[in-house]
Design an enzyme around this catalytic site. Structure first.
Site, PDB file in Angstrom:
ATOM      1  N   GLY A   6       0.724  -0.965  -0.036  1.00  0.00           N
ATOM      2  CA  GLY A   6      -0.129   0.018  -0.189  1.00  0.00           C
ATOM      3  C   GLY A   6       0.854   1.531   0.552  1.00  0.00           C
ATOM      4  CG  ASP A  24       5.479   4.789  -5.117  1.00  0.00           C
ATOM      5  OD1 ASP A  24       6.441   5.110  -5.744  1.00  0.00           O
ATOM      6  OD2 ASP A  24       4.211   4.708  -5.613  1.00  0.00           O
TER       7      ASP A  24
END
Length: 377
Positions: free
Chosen positions: A190, A260
């Protein structure tokens, strides 16, 4: 494209300790509805539409994935929790707390239970002045006027005096002290979702991995021996180019950068996927690239056990990922943890999210923010 709605709420109170009422209401909204990212000053204003004690009023910006009608239901629940009893037959009246939904993105909503934008906001200085404090690029979608333009033409001549500065809950988490924050994690942890949400809430620029554009990735999952080396080399080249370009370009309108991934993940995956001779060659090339790369000021690793990772991978339903074995995910987790242990000069935070659903449960997202706050304050 934003992953969350931007909502403007107005808060008012004229009973009891008015400042405490406002502060408690903001905290409840932050805990139970969505992330409160901005809060206006508090203004003391005369009652509007009836004679009573003066009100304290403020406005706030909320980020949430909820619908407008669900937000209304949750706001009414908070009013009730704080002791408000609504009696629609009595008209305007004193109240311990009042939460009005003023705007929901740039939408126009007209239903029996909800009208957005609030139909009277342009006539209420106690709404307009706090909204101006929020410094939003918001234009009334019906009147086609900005907040300063609405203030200039409002018929409301009442005196609204600023009485208190307030801080939004997120201001207690000074992520802007960093230039570059990297979120890392295994496949399906995630990290992209969280990095995107953090960037929206904290006004940061995102650098997101472009894995979907890699033509070798589906082929790799079909034949790892054949496609491992071109896959890892293409990822290394793309990560190097993306980070070099994006970290060098300062955005005047953003406070910091959130990524990320960190380029060291290239070596972690290569150690698992490559044969010994390929791995030696890859390490030589990686070391050349890595020396030139800026390191994150804060490196946050989202740990999830392999069982939960497989559940997440199944939910996101990428066909080429569906046959990833748990053993492969175990090796990746071990690779990350070994890397973290070896980095004595990296500012690392490990958060175990195996039993957390920060996508669908707001309290789990707040848990992550609390962990970050503990680390940096």
């Amino acid at each position: 494209m934003k992953s969350q709605h931007q909502v403007i709420l107005s808060i008012g109170t004229n009973q009891g300790n008015r400042l405490e009422n406002v502060e408690r209401c903001i905290q409840l909204i932050h805990q139970e509805i969505g992330t409160v990212v901005k809060v206006s000053k508090v203004y003391e204003t005369p009652s509007w539409g009836f004679d009573s004690e003066a009100f304290y009023n403020c406005a706030l910006v909320l980020h949430t994935s909820h619908t407008s009608h669900l937000i209304l239901e949750q706001a009414l629940r908070i009013e009730k929790k704080m002791g408000r009893v609504r009696n629609l037959d009595l008209g305007y009246q004193s109240r311990i707390i009042d939460i009005d939904l003023i705007a929901f993105d740039a939408e126009i909503i007209d239903t029996e239970s909800l009208q957005i934008p609030h139909p009277l906001l342009q006539n209420r200085k106690f709404v307009l002045l706090p909204m101006q404090d929020l410094n939003l690029d918001w234009v009334h979608p019906v009147l086609n006027k900005s907040i300063p333009e609405l203030i200039a033409i409002t018929p409301d001549e009442s005196v609204c005096e600023m009485v208190q500065n307030l801080k939004a809950p997120l201001e207690k988490i000074p992520l802007e002290q960093f230039n570059y924050v990297a979120f890392e994690g295994n496949i399906g942890a995630g990290k992209t979702t969280l990095a995107t949400k953090i960037a929206e809430d904290f006004n940061a620029k995102t650098v997101l991995e472009r894995f979907a554009d890699n033509p070798f990735l589906p082929k790799f999952y079909e034949d790892q021996n054949r496609y491992a080396f071109p896959l890892e080399m293409s990822f290394l080249a793309d990560r190097y180019k993306q980070l070099s370009d994006d970290l060098a370009q300062f955005d005047l309108f953003k406070d910091f950068i959130v990524a990320d991934y960190h380029i060291f993940k290239s070596l972690i995956f290569a150690k698992i996927t490559l044969a010994e001779d390929e791995s030696r060659l890859y390490r030589t090339l990686f070391d050349i690239v890595y020396r030139e790369m800026p390191k994150p000021d804060l490196y946050i690793y989202l740990y999830q056990n392999s069982e939960r990772l497989l559940q997440n991978i199944k939910k996101r339903n990428r066909s080429y990922e569906q046959n990833i074995p748990a053993e492969y995910l175990d090796k990746i987790n071990s690779g990350y943890l070994d890397y973290i242990k070896s980095q004595t000069d990296l500012n690392v935070l490990i958060i175990d999210v195996s039993n957390r659903d920060f996508v669908n449960k707001h309290e789990d997202y707040l848990y992550i923010l609390d962990e970050i706050q503990k680390k940096i304050t």
